[in-house]
Design a protein around this motif. Sequence first.
Motif, short mmCIF file in Angstrom:
data_model
loop_
_atom_site.label_atom_id
_atom_site.label_comp_id
_atom_site.label_asym_id
_atom_site.label_seq_id
_atom_site.Cartn_x
_atom_site.Cartn_y
_atom_site.Cartn_z
N LEU A 233 65.78 -31.14 16.17
CA LEU A 233 66.54 -30.81 14.96
C LEU A 233 67.55 -31.91 14.65
O LEU A 233 67.74 -32.84 15.43
N ASP A 258 72.03 -19.69 17.18
CA ASP A 258 70.92 -19.38 16.27
C ASP A 258 71.42 -18.65 15.03
O ASP A 258 72.40 -17.90 15.07
N GLU A 261 67.00 -14.49 11.72
CA GLU A 261 65.81 -14.68 10.89
C GLU A 261 66.01 -14.14 9.47
O GLU A 261 65.44 -14.67 8.51
N LEU A 264 67.19 -17.04 7.04
CA LEU A 264 66.56 -18.36 6.96
C LEU A 264 65.94 -18.62 5.59
O LEU A 264 65.65 -19.77 5.25
N SER A 283 75.96 -27.42 10.18
CA SER A 283 74.60 -26.92 9.98
C SER A 283 73.61 -27.81 10.72
O SER A 283 73.76 -29.03 10.78
N LYS A 285 69.54 -28.62 10.83
CA LYS A 285 68.33 -28.39 10.04
C LYS A 285 67.08 -28.87 10.75
O LYS A 285 67.14 -29.73 11.65
N ASN A 286 65.98 -28.32 10.32
CA ASN A 286 64.66 -28.75 10.78
C ASN A 286 64.22 -29.87 9.85
O ASN A 286 64.01 -29.64 8.65
N THR A 289 60.98 -29.11 7.69
CA THR A 289 60.98 -28.11 6.62
C THR A 289 62.21 -28.19 5.72
O THR A 289 62.21 -27.66 4.61
N ARG A 291 64.86 -26.63 6.36
CA ARG A 291 65.59 -25.37 6.51
C ARG A 291 66.75 -25.52 7.49
O ARG A 291 66.66 -26.26 8.46
N GLU A 293 68.42 -23.94 10.43
CA GLU A 293 67.93 -22.97 11.40
C GLU A 293 68.95 -22.63 12.48
O GLU A 293 68.85 -21.58 13.13
N LYS A 294 69.91 -23.51 12.73
CA LYS A 294 70.90 -23.26 13.77
C LYS A 294 72.27 -23.74 13.28
O LYS A 294 72.39 -24.33 12.20
#
Length: 741
Positions: A233, A258, A261, A264, A283, A285-286, A289, A291, A293-294
């Motif tokens: 990430l 985390d 869900e 997200l 933040s 992010k992935n 994607t 997004r 996420e964590k």
Amino acid sequence: MPDLLIELFSEEIPARMQARAAEDLKKRVTDGLVEAGLTYAGAHAFSTPRRLTLALEGLLAESPTVKEERKGPKVGAPDKAIEGFLRGAGVTRDDLEERDTPKGAVYFATITKPGRPAGEIVAEVLEDTIRNFPWPKSMRWGSGALRWVRPLHSILCILSDEAGASVVPMDVDGIVSGDTTEGHRFMGSGRFAVTGFEDYEAKLKRDHVILNASERAEHIWNDATNMAFAQGLEVVEDKGLLAEVAGLVEWPVVLMGDIAEDFLGLPPEVLQTSMKEHQKFFSVKNPKTGRIEKFITVANRETADNGATILAGNQKVLFARLSDAKFFWENDLRVAEAGAQEWLDKLENVTFHNKLGSQGDRIGRIAALAQTLAGTVGADADVIGKAAMFAKADLSSEMVYEFPELQGLMGRYYAEAAGHGAEVAATAEEHYSPLGPSDDVPTAPVSVAVALGDKLDTLTGFWAIDEKPTGSKDPFALRRAALGVIRLVLENDLRLNLDTYFDLQLLRHEIAQNGEDEVSAGLMSDMMGEIAEHGVFGAAVRTVLDAFDGDLPVHMEELKSRLPDTSRDLLTFFHDRLKVYLRDQGVRHDVIDACVAMPGNDDLTLLVKRARALGDFLGTEDGENLLQGFKRANNILSQAEEKDGVEYSYGADVKFAEDETEKALFAALDAQEEAISSAIEAEDFAAAMGGMAALRAPIDAFFEAVQVNSDNQIVRRNRLNLLSRIRKTCLGVADLTLIEG
């Protein structure tokens, strides 16, 4: 030479105040010491949530002895005058010295001020600094009179040299200085003594305090990015948040948690903003994607469970915060999918300014002006109209109400949800740009049109009600709006006659302030008809006002009389902002002035093309020499015209030329005048400057060989008329009289 160490230890200082406070401590103390005669080799300021620290190296051990000579009254002056001088100087009559001066014998006194120990001066300066510290906000704590941002607990103040360290004695509201401090609030071992800065910094670190804010920030970022990288990430970079978090902790411990869900699916910007504003989380992010996420949080202590309890608590609070964001998002989507008319209706009741109407009124004006720009930017007027009408719809949304910084960005999401095309959606986000000198400038035609409409409406509106910037005050950010227009026009290479758009929008503001009636509706109809038939041209509004078939109401007659001055004043404001913008790019202000003086100066793209070409030309040897030749010709001609009371502007004839250099200058002007004129008409300013360069040698040779003011009046008049051709040719490029040098 001793070193000085100062620490002001208190309860937690707000993170946003720490860096400024450390610099204020450094400036006030060092300024006070230097003023008292104590110089130093170096000074360094530090801050943590609970302390401000100042370290000075190479401080003088004492201030130097100073002798001051003071002039007194004349010898024989009244006793009262002499006694007053003696009291002021702190001397006796025996200490006075008589000296002869051009005005007679005068008493002089030599005052010796012995040096003072550094500790004595430091105590005075530091106490004054503490009592008068410039906190943005402060208050009295407990029963004392001292004002501080948070309760001040202790003062560490020591002078150290090879012989050891000594406390600088002082007492501020019962707080007595010493040589001790303490480390971390939870992990520290209590108070401890220090002997100098290196000892102080090392013992703080052993007691779980990193003194340097930059070191804390680097530690946070390295640990955060390493944790994210280990899971494939990336941490979203935010330098402002990093600096703030570094000011919240003395011993940073980075933890990654985390995001449930459930959340997200929220737009990543919503997650990022909510976590940053409410929790001070980074933040994660992935990168595949996009997004979020964590999250990364930074604790201020190490724990036996490696932060598990802290993470659990943070995740619980975050769940509540993101639940709110999800609620706003889902409610807003329902409104957007229904067409967002509910939001647009609300804007009719939101006041933009009490003299400029509602946000709804403003949106209507922006849309009308933006559609007028359709041909200029190369976009469909109907699409521009739709984009302008929807661009500010998100101002009524729940998400933007909660997070105003998301305006525009959420508009893009909501435009897509409402079924609008990509151009309309992009415009909702981009039309606010550029907000600053480093912001990206929109390039999509629809976005550009609406962005220009937005900024031009703001500027003309506040000019219409005479709410212009004054000095350093600019409450409506009009300088920023003007710079935005300049960048939109130049970076998109647009050709706009700004005067026309000023007039057009000033007319709309006049109608808005006085209400639309049959006359104003007819005026606007005629105006738009002129534009449709002839395109946007410089005097369109004034032409319609002059030619209107019917009696104009009083307020329209007033508009007609003040319109030229208002537009001219606003254009001058733009030219001033343009100078600032181009100065940062290396274009001289006098070069811009010379080009502003030319026709078409409301076309910024044309103006800047001319200025850049002229600046480049004047930077060459030909340009420098031609400028001097022009100035010489202009000076001789101006003096002759003033002396003779006539204008020399016609009739130069080569048959009266006596010198070969004179004939050569005639030939050069004959060859270049038309070429320069044609190049200017074609807006090929580089070619025009090339033609000017070809005149440089003949003009130089002419002045070296010829005396203009000949005794032969026919020859003199002919040569003055020849100089007039030089002046006219050069002034056709730019007003070179405004160029310095």
